[in-house]
Scaffold this active site. Structure first.
Site, PDB file in Angstrom:
ATOM      1  N   THR A 186       0.879  -1.177   0.000  1.00 10.04           N
ATOM      2  CA  THR A 186       0.000   0.000   0.000  1.00 10.04           C
ATOM      3  C   THR A 186       0.915   1.225   0.000  1.00 10.04           C
ATOM      4  O   THR A 186       2.045   1.143   0.501  1.00 10.04           O
ATOM      5  CB  THR A 186      -0.891   0.031   1.250  1.00 10.04           C
ATOM      6  OG1 THR A 186      -0.039   0.079   2.389  1.00 10.04           O
ATOM      7  CG2 THR A 186      -1.773  -1.192   1.334  1.00 10.04           C
ATOM      8  N   GLU A 332      -5.471  -3.450  -1.718  1.00 14.17           N
ATOM      9  CA  GLU A 332      -5.932  -4.672  -1.044  1.00 14.17           C
ATOM     10  C   GLU A 332      -7.012  -5.405  -1.828  1.00 14.17           C
ATOM     11  O   GLU A 332      -7.317  -6.556  -1.544  1.00 14.17           O
ATOM     12  CB  GLU A 332      -6.517  -4.314   0.339  1.00 14.17           C
ATOM     13  CG  GLU A 332      -5.514  -3.875   1.376  1.00 14.17           C
ATOM     14  CD  GLU A 332      -5.211  -2.373   1.345  1.00 14.17           C
ATOM     15  OE1 GLU A 332      -5.341  -1.753   0.276  1.00 14.17           O
ATOM     16  OE2 GLU A 332      -4.841  -1.834   2.387  1.00 14.17           O
ATOM     17  N   LYS A 437     -14.422  16.127  12.284  1.00 11.34           N
ATOM     18  CA  LYS A 437     -15.438  16.034  13.328  1.00 11.34           C
ATOM     19  C   LYS A 437     -15.581  17.399  13.983  1.00 11.34           C
ATOM     20  O   LYS A 437     -14.706  17.844  14.704  1.00 11.34           O
ATOM     21  CB  LYS A 437     -15.033  14.964  14.342  1.00 11.34           C
ATOM     22  CG  LYS A 437     -16.195  14.459  15.118  1.00 11.34           C
ATOM     23  CD  LYS A 437     -16.113  12.945  15.305  1.00 11.34           C
ATOM     24  CE  LYS A 437     -17.474  12.425  15.750  1.00 11.34           C
ATOM     25  NZ  LYS A 437     -17.431  11.257  16.562  1.00 11.34           N
ATOM     26  N   TRP A 442     -20.106  14.994  11.818  1.00 12.16           N
ATOM     27  CA  TRP A 442     -19.158  14.806  10.720  1.00 12.16           C
ATOM     28  C   TRP A 442     -19.363  15.804   9.593  1.00 12.16           C
ATOM     29  O   TRP A 442     -20.492  16.073   9.198  1.00 12.16           O
ATOM     30  CB  TRP A 442     -19.332  13.402  10.117  1.00 12.16           C
ATOM     31  CG  TRP A 442     -18.716  12.325  10.928  1.00 12.16           C
ATOM     32  CD1 TRP A 442     -18.067  12.475  12.115  1.00 12.16           C
ATOM     33  CD2 TRP A 442     -18.696  10.940  10.617  1.00 12.16           C
ATOM     34  NE1 TRP A 442     -17.645  11.254  12.564  1.00 12.16           N
ATOM     35  CE2 TRP A 442     -18.010  10.290  11.666  1.00 12.16           C
ATOM     36  CE3 TRP A 442     -19.166  10.170   9.557  1.00 12.16           C
ATOM     37  CZ2 TRP A 442     -17.797   8.913  11.692  1.00 12.16           C
ATOM     38  CZ3 TRP A 442     -18.962   8.809   9.581  1.00 12.16           C
ATOM     39  CH2 TRP A 442     -18.287   8.190  10.631  1.00 12.16           C
TER      40      TRP A 442
HETATM   41  P1  ADP Z   1      -3.518   4.610  -0.597  1.00 13.67           P
HETATM   42  O1  ADP Z   1      -4.382   4.016   0.511  1.00 13.67           O
HETATM   43  O2  ADP Z   1      -2.143   4.787  -0.138  1.00 13.67           O
HETATM   44  O3  ADP Z   1      -4.116   5.817  -1.250  1.00 13.67           O
HETATM   45  P2  ADP Z   1      -4.635   2.850  -2.599  1.00 13.67           P
HETATM   46  O4  ADP Z   1      -4.369   3.244  -3.991  1.00 13.67           O
HETATM   47  O5  ADP Z   1      -4.733   1.426  -2.278  1.00 13.67           O
HETATM   48  O6  ADP Z   1      -3.488   3.485  -1.726  1.00 13.67           O
HETATM   49  O7  ADP Z   1      -5.941   3.625  -2.168  1.00 13.67           O
HETATM   50  C1  ADP Z   1      -7.173   3.048  -1.870  1.00 13.67           C
HETATM   51  C2  ADP Z   1      -8.085   4.133  -1.377  1.00 13.67           C
HETATM   52  O8  ADP Z   1      -8.300   5.114  -2.388  1.00 13.67           O
HETATM   53  C3  ADP Z   1      -9.482   3.674  -1.007  1.00 13.67           C
HETATM   54  O9  ADP Z   1      -9.521   3.107   0.273  1.00 13.67           O
HETATM   55  C4  ADP Z   1     -10.254   4.975  -1.095  1.00 13.67           C
HETATM   56  O10 ADP Z   1     -10.102   5.750   0.088  1.00 13.67           O
HETATM   57  C5  ADP Z   1      -9.574   5.707  -2.215  1.00 13.67           C
HETATM   58  N1  ADP Z   1     -10.360   5.563  -3.451  1.00 13.67           N
HETATM   59  C6  ADP Z   1     -10.184   4.686  -4.444  1.00 13.67           C
HETATM   60  N2  ADP Z   1     -11.085   4.887  -5.428  1.00 13.67           N
HETATM   61  C7  ADP Z   1     -11.865   5.925  -5.047  1.00 13.67           C
HETATM   62  C8  ADP Z   1     -12.976   6.623  -5.619  1.00 13.67           C
HETATM   63  N3  ADP Z   1     -13.470   6.313  -6.806  1.00 13.67           N
HETATM   64  N4  ADP Z   1     -13.508   7.634  -4.904  1.00 13.67           N
HETATM   65  C9  ADP Z   1     -13.026   7.983  -3.696  1.00 13.67           C
HETATM   66  N5  ADP Z   1     -11.980   7.381  -3.117  1.00 13.67           N
HETATM   67  C10 ADP Z   1     -11.405   6.363  -3.774  1.00 13.67           C
END
Ligand code: ADP
Length: 542
Positions: A186, A332, A437, A442
């Site tokens: 990640t 993941e 918050k 929220w």
């Molecule tokens: P990182 O957690 O370091 O950014 P990732 O690329 O695995 O690495 O990111 C996954 C996260 O990206 C998701 O848990 C979510 O928060 C965000 N995410 C992915 N796609 C979208 C989307 N279409 N809209 C909003 N958030 C998104």
């Protein structure tokens, strides 16, 4: 009763065999520094992958040894995607935008033995290499002086020399489909990067989901421009999907700026592309500043990684004939988990409303919403909770960690907060760690950002929560104004008035030349919060 079906394992070798034979004439094409586009057929890529596998065996890669790549999106990287897992080893994609410290941590944690490095990234690897204990061989692509990479116990060899002379076929071993094919960390937005190990089976099934008509609808008539890096969650499955479907792959290498991308699209006419919203926003601005460029060959642009502003999708569709589809996923989740494809029977307004969501789960992926006590919430479009996910291409653990916290009863806790409606469309309101918050209630930073991004003078915007004596936290909007434009905080606040609850309206504003980005091109809120805490942001209070 036992089924009568054959127990054929789902492996990357099966994907490679299919791509290189059935779709042997399809091509991988890579943008070169001089603007030319070089190419090879899938059949040639198959032969070179066999050579690479032999070369890796000959240099000692055995069993499930980890072979790391520190590379851009290009033909050699596709060959590594094909050869490494298919020979039984594990492909570990390294992100060149990580710090030297993080690269060393990940390289040791994954126990990398070989690194295939792009010549342009050799200077980045050189100081890290002595800190990764297990690496015995470095293979360098392109023309580069290998001297800085040499040190005790590590042999350094050029990629073409490495594979030359080896047989062009490889007897790909029978592999248990549940064994690891690849791993990815990640990007470490929160704490140390965590390793996810994909299986052959998860990769195969995920690729089929990517190809599906309701997924990214990949066919043999497509040409896929894979802008999303191959080190960012498997380039969203585009590489294996192309091999499965026989779609051409168009690779931008390291040229990810709007200018080369637009020229590549205009001349090579790809039909599918994938990249995070910040790239498309750059491309849109470029198109506005350089009228007359035709990017309408793009029938489907997969966009995700962070929320996709509605105005971005509408501008592409209305001005450039490009259809952007929002998708949601994580490292993941392989990553494709949900995709925003509304039913065609709906009215245009309703379709746009659903296209602005994170989508509904693709077949194979299940989603649920859970409250703070771990109780399931209804999919009524109103209840807000944490999104949990499970399925055959969702990780059930992190490499070498017993991180019980991230899992609940066989579900992965995503850390994303949002709603699910009756039709299963998900709307993310925030990441749990970014939620603001205020006075016990929220405020969705994502919703404020998406609205502000629609203001004509706003180029980039990120909203973070900052400490407040009275309300505990209040939103701070960090804005980049479009070049040549001017806008006052009060005007931006007026723009939001009526669109959100009054108490959501930010009173703190900050104008910056650029919002810092993470290693995968997302707005870096962790960095923004640190800058604010250190007093490095000039905040205007209105
Ligand atoms: P990182 O957690 O370091 O950014 P990732 O690329 O695995 O690495 O990111 C996954 C996260 O990206 C998701 O848990 C979510 O928060 C965000 N995410 C992915 N796609 C979208 C989307 N279409 N809209 C909003 N958030 C998104």
């Amino acid at each position: 009763m036992q089924s009568t079906m054959m127990n054929v394992q789902l492996t990357t070798a099966a994907i490679l065999r299919h791509g290189a034979s059935v779709h042997g004439a399809a091509r991988v094409r890579t943008l070169q520094p001089d603007g030319a586009v070089s190419g090879a057929t899938f059949a040639e890529v198959g032969r070179r992958s066999a050579q690479l596998a032999h070369a890796l065996r000959a240099c000692g890669v055995a069993g499930d040894d980890r072979v790391a790549t520190l590379m851009w999106n290009n033909q050699e990287h596709v060959e590594a995607y094909c050869a490494v897992p298919s020979m039984g080893a594990v492909l570990h994609t390294l992100n060149p935008r990580l710090s030297a410290e993080q690269l060393a941590y990940i390289g040791n944690h994954a126990e990398d033995r070989v690194v295939i490095v792009d010549g342009s990234l050799a200077p980045l690897l050189a100081p890290v290499l002595p800190q990764i204990a297990g690496v015995h061989t470095v293979v360098v692509t392109g023309e580069v002086d290998p001297a800085p990479l040499r040190h005790d116990g590590v042999s350094v060899v050029g990629y073409e020399d490495f594979i030359a002379g080896h047989p062009e076929t490889f007897d790909w071993p029978e592999i248990d489909e549940l064994s690891a094919s690849a791993m990815c960390y990640t990007s470490g937005t929160t704490g140390n990067p965590k390793g996810v190990a994909y299986s052959h089976r998860s990769t195969y099934l995920h690729s089929m989901a990517a190809c599906a008509a309701d997924g990214l609808s990949v066919t043999g008539d497509d040409c896929i421009l894979a802008i999303v890096p191959m080190f960012h969650a498997n380039a969203w499955g585009l590489v294996y999907a192309a091999l499965m479907a026989g779609a051409d792959l168009l690779m931008p290498d390291r040229f990810l700026q709007a200018d080369p991308l637009v020229r590549l699209i205009a001349t090579e006419r790809p039909t599918i592309a994938g990249a995070v919203p910040t790239i498309w926003s750059d491309v849109l601005n470029y198109l506005e500043a350089h009228p007359g460029q035709d990017v309408s060959s793009l029938g489907l642009v997969a966009c995700g990684g962070s929320a996709v502003p509605l105005h971005l999708m509408q501008a592409f569709e209305e001005k450039h004939g490009v259809h952007i589809v929002q998708a949601w996923g994580m490292t993941e989740t392989s990553p494709l988990a949900a995709i925003a494809r509304p039913p065609a029977s709906l009215a245009p307004d309703e379709q746009w409303a659903l296209r602005a969501t994170q989508g509904r789960p693709v077949a194979g992926v299940e989603l649920r919403l859970v409250d703070d006590e771990g109780k399931e919430l209804p999919h009524d479009g109103e209840s807000v909770g944490e999104l949990q996910v499970r399925g055959p291409w969702i990780t059930g653990a992190y490499v070498g960690e017993e991180d019980g916290e991230k899992f609940q009863d066989g579900w992965l806790r995503t850390g994303d907060v949002g709603r699910i409606d009756e039709r299963s469309f998900v709307t993310l309101t925030d990441r749990a760690k970014d939620v603001i918050k205020s006075g016990g209630e929220w405020i969705s930073s994502v919703e404020l950002e998406l609205l502000l991004a629609g203001h004509p003078d706003v180029l980039e915007v990120s909203v973070i929560g900052v400490p407040d004596e009275k309300w505990q936290e209040r939103p701070l909007a960090v804005v980049v104004v479009r070049e040549g434009n001017e806008v006052a905080p009060g005007q931006l606040r007026d723009f939001l008035e009526g669109k959100v609850a009054k108490w959501w309206l930010p009173e703190r504003w900050c104008f910056v030349p650029e919002v810092p980005k993470t290693s995968v091109g997302k707005f870096d809120k962790k960095r923004l919060r640190a800058l604010h805490a250190d007093g490095d942001l000039d905040v205007i209070d209105i």
